[in-house]
Design an enzyme around this catalytic site. Structure first.
Site, PDB file in Angstrom:
ATOM      1  N   ARG A   1       4.747  21.462  21.818  1.00 50.79           N
ATOM      2  CA  ARG A   1       3.826  22.455  22.401  1.00 50.79           C
ATOM      3  C   ARG A   1       2.383  22.049  22.146  1.00 50.79           C
ATOM      4  NH1 ARG A   1       6.340  26.851  24.327  1.00 50.79           N
ATOM      5  NH2 ARG A   1       8.308  27.422  23.386  1.00 50.79           N
TER       6      ARG A   1
ATOM      7  N   MET B   1       4.127  30.892  32.438  1.00 48.86           N
ATOM      8  CA  MET B   1       5.303  31.186  31.630  1.00 48.86           C
ATOM      9  C   MET B   1       5.501  30.170  30.502  1.00 48.86           C
ATOM     10  SD  MET B   1       5.928  33.920  33.153  1.00 48.86           S
ATOM     11  CE  MET B   1       7.536  34.585  32.789  1.00 48.86           C
TER      12      MET B   1
ATOM     13  N   ASN C   1      -4.366  37.836  29.871  1.00 51.75           N
ATOM     14  CA  ASN C   1      -2.990  37.747  30.368  1.00 51.75           C
ATOM     15  C   ASN C   1      -2.635  39.056  31.064  1.00 51.75           C
ATOM     16  OD1 ASN C   1      -0.324  36.684  30.655  1.00 51.75           O
ATOM     17  ND2 ASN C   1       0.343  37.944  28.931  1.00 51.75           N
TER      18      ASN C   1
ATOM     19  N   HIS D   1       0.877  41.275  31.732  1.00 46.82           N
ATOM     20  CA  HIS D   1       2.275  41.343  31.314  1.00 46.82           C
ATOM     21  C   HIS D   1       2.933  42.517  32.024  1.00 46.82           C
ATOM     22  CE1 HIS D   1       5.720  40.627  28.784  1.00 46.82           C
ATOM     23  NE2 HIS D   1       5.788  41.924  28.577  1.00 46.82           N
TER      24      HIS D   1
ATOM     25  N   LEU E   1       2.484  36.826  20.574  1.00 48.74           N
ATOM     26  CA  LEU E   1       2.894  36.896  21.984  1.00 48.74           C
ATOM     27  C   LEU E   1       2.794  38.320  22.537  1.00 48.74           C
ATOM     28  CD1 LEU E   1       4.260  35.323  24.388  1.00 48.74           C
ATOM     29  CD2 LEU E   1       6.426  36.203  23.502  1.00 48.74           C
ATOM     30  N   ASP E   2       2.109  38.449  23.691  1.00 42.80           N
ATOM     31  CA  ASP E   2       1.998  39.719  24.411  1.00 42.80           C
ATOM     32  C   ASP E   2       1.404  40.839  23.556  1.00 42.80           C
ATOM     33  OD1 ASP E   2       3.021  38.479  26.679  1.00 42.80           O
ATOM     34  OD2 ASP E   2       5.085  38.965  26.150  1.00 42.80           O
TER      35      ASP E   2
ATOM     36  N   GLU F   1      -0.119  45.435  39.633  1.00 43.30           N
ATOM     37  CA  GLU F   1      -0.726  44.277  38.959  1.00 43.30           C
ATOM     38  C   GLU F   1      -1.884  43.742  39.784  1.00 43.30           C
ATOM     39  OE1 GLU F   1       1.867  41.247  37.337  1.00 43.30           O
ATOM     40  OE2 GLU F   1       3.563  42.622  37.336  1.00 43.30           O
TER      41      GLU F   1
HETATM   42  C1  GAR Z   1       3.966  38.851  37.225  1.00 44.75           C
HETATM   43  O1  GAR Z   1       4.790  39.970  37.321  1.00 44.75           O
HETATM   44  C2  GAR Z   1       3.390  38.760  35.820  1.00 44.75           C
HETATM   45  O2  GAR Z   1       3.095  39.998  35.256  1.00 44.75           O
HETATM   46  C3  GAR Z   1       4.504  38.092  35.084  1.00 44.75           C
HETATM   47  O3  GAR Z   1       5.001  37.118  35.964  1.00 44.75           O
HETATM   48  C4  GAR Z   1       4.789  37.560  37.309  1.00 44.75           C
HETATM   49  C5  GAR Z   1       4.050  36.467  38.028  1.00 44.75           C
HETATM   50  O4  GAR Z   1       3.959  36.747  39.394  1.00 44.75           O
HETATM   51  N1  GAR Z   1       4.052  37.528  33.855  1.00 44.75           N
HETATM   52  C6  GAR Z   1       4.814  37.433  32.773  1.00 44.75           C
HETATM   53  O5  GAR Z   1       5.950  37.818  32.726  1.00 44.75           O
HETATM   54  C7  GAR Z   1       4.104  36.797  31.589  1.00 44.75           C
HETATM   55  N2  GAR Z   1       4.830  37.047  30.402  1.00 44.75           N
HETATM   56  P1  GAR Z   1       2.929  35.971  40.313  1.00 44.75           P
HETATM   57  O6  GAR Z   1       3.137  34.482  40.072  1.00 44.75           O
HETATM   58  O7  GAR Z   1       3.329  36.353  41.706  1.00 44.75           O
HETATM   59  O8  GAR Z   1       1.538  36.408  39.945  1.00 44.75           O
END
Ligand code: GAR
Length: 198
Positions: A69, A94, A111, A113, A148-149, A178
């Site tokens: 990482r 991710m 971020n 979430h 995390l988060d 979102e």
């Molecule tokens: C979104 O729902 C975001 O909140 C989530 O991934 C999706 C991405 O969608 N993020 C996570 O889960 C981070 N832990 P997108 O690529 O269409 O924006």
């Protein structure tokens, strides 16, 4: 110039919402801010093509090329630094980031979430909310800290969980929100950010 660098792993609908909002609200003229680059850890991330259509610089740092990482995050930082970022925005990125990376960008690393944090950090948030019998779910925009988060919350949106919801229908309802709260949270930060020479 206040450069925003967006990190994605997938479809990039949040990224697209941010780009649209930046255009609609003239972030360049109002705040001297622009989406300077979109960087993905996956070459097949759908959002990259959309970013290119908007003539935004794109880059791929494939995490599978790195043994640790730390090595991935170091290379990711190199790619980010090319764009002299005022703000680094995780939009469906991710990968778990190392504390060193997070500390480097602390205070200018955001971020989104898909849960009402602090509930349901991690993955499979929508199924977990349904399984727990939650009547409400949602999404949270927060500053990123090494845990995390976690981290200071900037915006939240709440949606109902309907009796016949699946993880997919709930996710779709949350995603609409979102796209509202992420651009809004970023716009609220722009006046206070420092920029680099144009
Ligand atoms: C979104 O729902 C975001 O909140 C989530 O991934 C999706 C991405 O969608 N993020 C996570 O889960 C981070 N832990 P997108 O690529 O269409 O924006």
């Amino acid at each position: 110039m206040k450069n925003i660098v967006i990190l994605i792993s997938g479809g990039g609908s949040n990224m697209a919402a941010i780009i649209r909002c930046a255009q609609r609200e003239s972030w360049l003229e109002s705040f001297g801010a622009r989406v300077a680059a979109v960087i993905s850890n996956r070459a097949d991330a759908g959002g990259l093509a959309l970013a290119r259509e908007h003539r935004i610089a794109t880059d791929v740092v494939d995490h599978r090329r790195f043994a640790t990482r730390e090595a991935f995050d170091t290379e990711l930082s190199v790619a980010i630094e090319r764009h002299q970022p005022s703000l680094v925005v995780l939009a469906g990125f991710m990968r778990i980031l190392t504390p060193q990376f997070v500390q480097r960008y602390q205070g200018r690393l955001l971020n989104i979430h898909p849960s009402l944090l602090p509930a349901f950090p991690g993955l499979h948030t929508h199924q977990r909310a349904i399984d727990a019998g939650c009547r409400f779910a949602g999404a949270t925009v927060h500053q990123v800290t090494p845990e995390l988060d976690h981290g200071p919350i900037l915006e939240r949106a709440v949606v109902p969980v309907l009796p016949d919801d699946t993880a997919e229908t709930l996710a779709a309802r949350v995603l609409v929100q979102e796209h509202q709260i992420y651009p809004r949270a970023i716009a609220a930060l722009l006046p206070g950010l420092s920029g680099c020479a144009p």
